[in-house]
Design an enzyme around this catalytic site. Structure first.
Site, PDB file in Angstrom:
ATOM      1  N   HIS A 132      -1.330  -4.195  -3.911  1.00  0.00           N
ATOM      2  CA  HIS A 132      -0.957  -5.609  -3.977  1.00  0.00           C
ATOM      3  C   HIS A 132      -2.112  -6.457  -4.495  1.00  0.00           C
ATOM      4  O   HIS A 132      -1.929  -7.332  -5.334  1.00  0.00           O
ATOM      5  CB  HIS A 132      -0.521  -6.121  -2.591  1.00  0.00           C
ATOM      6  N   ARG A 181       4.619   0.171 -10.586  1.00  0.00           N
ATOM      7  CA  ARG A 181       3.834   1.381 -10.339  1.00  0.00           C
ATOM      8  C   ARG A 181       4.327   2.478 -11.259  1.00  0.00           C
ATOM      9  O   ARG A 181       5.510   2.519 -11.611  1.00  0.00           O
ATOM     10  CB  ARG A 181       4.007   1.822  -8.884  1.00  0.00           C
ATOM     11  N   SER A 207       3.797  -0.039   0.810  1.00  0.00           N
ATOM     12  CA  SER A 207       3.650  -0.414   2.217  1.00  0.00           C
ATOM     13  C   SER A 207       4.258   0.628   3.137  1.00  0.00           C
ATOM     14  O   SER A 207       3.701   0.931   4.199  1.00  0.00           O
ATOM     15  CB  SER A 207       4.325  -1.769   2.462  1.00  0.00           C
ATOM     16  N   LYS A 242      15.007  -4.877   7.860  1.00  0.00           N
ATOM     17  CA  LYS A 242      14.430  -3.897   8.776  1.00  0.00           C
ATOM     18  C   LYS A 242      13.346  -4.597   9.591  1.00  0.00           C
ATOM     19  O   LYS A 242      12.567  -5.345   9.033  1.00  0.00           O
ATOM     20  CB  LYS A 242      13.846  -2.739   7.951  1.00  0.00           C
TER      21      LYS A 242
END
Lengths: 159, 159, 159, 159, 159, 159
Positions: D17, D90, D128, D41
């Site tokens: 990040h 990514r 993450s 979540k």
């Protein structure tokens, strides 16, 4: 002032290219559309013709200029004082190839950043080679390239 | 009557092609296997040979015919009164390329629909170029192409 | 008569679903839109509501009916005498998942064929979950779902 | 002045990040890192903690600020007068998901542009959730997150 | 003793190749780096030069030898008594092509296994063609290939 | 002696797992099939049952043992003195996820290598979750899992 480069073969330019150039022109202070002069496979249009078509079609964008270059893209980028390369990401596209080029360019010139912008879904299937293939098989490229490009293409193909 | 087209280069046809043609013959009333005459890269087999091989191997399918075409696929499709193009989707395949062609064809002829059918997993790695590469390197293509194709291929490669 | 099935959760149906159903209705003599009753994650709409929305929006397609089913899809397909499953292939989609389901269904019932049809590029990013997420965050789903669905969705979300 | 947004859950922020935020800070005049408050979540860290960690780690970037938001991202973008969303790409990433979100956002707010920037290859596998999984299994996340985040993470996991 | 083969064109070898060869040398008792003599497109370096470069750069690996081969890879593998082919998997790579070749080889020789090993992320974008392209455009390939290869490449390109 | 690990949830094991384990047993001197005890989503079978099924089905492979583990995979790998992780690569698989895990493990333990082996094309669509889904919907999993597993699965699902 942030100058970015929209590089490509543009052999010929398509409506998808215009879409990306317009988006780049809203993102950056100045944009240089950079035509790669030497493209391995023998091009349908000369570098001069490719530049001319882009100039015509970018005339309405005050912060956009058109140029051509030889050699490594990152050398050209640095040479003209730009810091960013803008590439279009089509929904159907050679994503892996784009990433490979971008990482290669980052290796060669870490201070030059590549940013990707999405084409509109309408042009998600569009590429210069598809346009050439259609024209060579006698199909109509209306709606895929600007009108002036279509006329040049039809003339070129008849040769 | 719904007629569909299974287009391709078929240079040469493989067992994977037969698999797709058989599936198409169960999905539609009539199927035309359409050999693209002009395929850029110089073909190993002439269009006539490619048609002959397909005719031989499709003889057991009463609703399947073989033809060849020049020019744009969608023009040919419309010309013979078909409405559907059937393409095989291999598990390992150029999925993106297939979508690009299908969207291009939809742009050129919105009334022609492309449907994708999956090859059996057994042939998921199979393509005409793999078959040619194996034959040119002296390997056996048994189980990859019909027997008659294998014999022609061996003769052709020895030249 | 060839009957095909367009299966799904349709929680809720989107304009992309309508696009696929219309294409299926042109490809096959009869089409059954089949709502999966039991969808793991608790659905926003009951199976009855999902059927009702589809019936409303498919009313203009004379060869299309709507039904719901429990259990294995291929069992349902065989039970109603259909032979083909039609799935939409979005340019941006879970292609791998679609192939996995299609191969699983072929393993379970080799005589049932899955055919894939491309959504229009305009809806290439559209899915039921995106629609739900937008609605739950208070955004407008206009242009993504039929008007009647939009109204039900807004009512449902306010609860 | 061009303001761009780097949105995310940042639960917790990773070195990947930071890499993207630093690149964004060189591309745009001002950058707002925007923490999504409600992430379905149940998050490991509260929105306040996630904001605090980012503030700490972005302190050296004078044109970067940190904020949090509820509701639709594009509404927030417009609300604070930004025009661009920056997302990291990514090498190993959910590329399709990123395109789907970007096209959805373009549909909702055509004047907001999403640009993609590549993470360094070193962090190409980092996310993450990977970081949380490692920490929960008792592994070391050194080199994957800033030191202060690592300490908070270890404390949080021990609870 | 388990012997494995690391096949390739190596035109020229890159640091990514060395990375894979070193990993293979730790996984297997003996490793043969096998240079394909006939590579369709006319190679920049002769097979002899490609072998020589690899020999130089693999000198520090006691269980690694270099050889060249003609014809089918699987025939060569069996001929020298090996049982395993090792291929590098770059994060950005032609994954589909690799799988296709591996399945083809399994079809031709079911007793030969292909195993895939990941290159380090640092070289994830690296390939022989990228290296050649950079060198031909006058860029520096430092850090992408071993020093001795770089010197040969610069000499070769000047011709 | 080279020991490799075939890790997984095996909830339940499938014929695709057996295929990979057999390939691993030919590639390495010793193989440990390692059942992850704690798999987030509540498993259908207990770790003990998953181990028992694997033991039964691997009994014919003299160099294969079955074990279970908690915590980080790479810690377990090092703990038992292994150096290699073997993962199956299905033609239709979560390739990106596999690469992400392998790079994460390499980051955590650079001396542990992950190698990928391809499943046979026949099982290219097969996964534990597909098997569970079929069983829960009342379908037959014959040919997808060993017979003993099928019986346990049918008993378990009836509960």
């Amino acid at each position: 002032m942030r100058r970015s480069i929209v590089p490509g073969s543009f052999d010929p330019m398509t409506n998808g290219h215009i879409d990306i150039i317009e988006r780049a022109s809203r993102l950056f202070d100045a944009v240089t559309v950079a035509v790669a002069r030497n493209i391995g496979k023998n091009p349908l249009f000369s570098a001069e013709e490719r530049v001319a078509m882009l100039q015509e079609e970018c005339a309405h964008l005050p912060n956009v200029g058109v140029d051509s270059f030889d050699g490594l893209l990152v050398d050209y980028v640095t040479h003209i004082g730009a810091t960013t390369i803008v590439r279009g990401l089509r929904v159907v596209s050679d994503f892996e190839y784009e990433l490979q080029m971008a990482h290669t360019n980052r290796h060669l010139s870490p201070e030059v950043e590549t940013v990707f912008v999405m084409t509109t879904t309408e042009y998600s299937f569009l590429s210069s080679s598809i346009v050439k293939e259609i024209a060579l098989l006698g199909g109509s490229v209306e709606g895929l390239v600007p009108d002036s490009v279509r006329q040049r293409l039809e003339r070129q193909v008849r040769k």
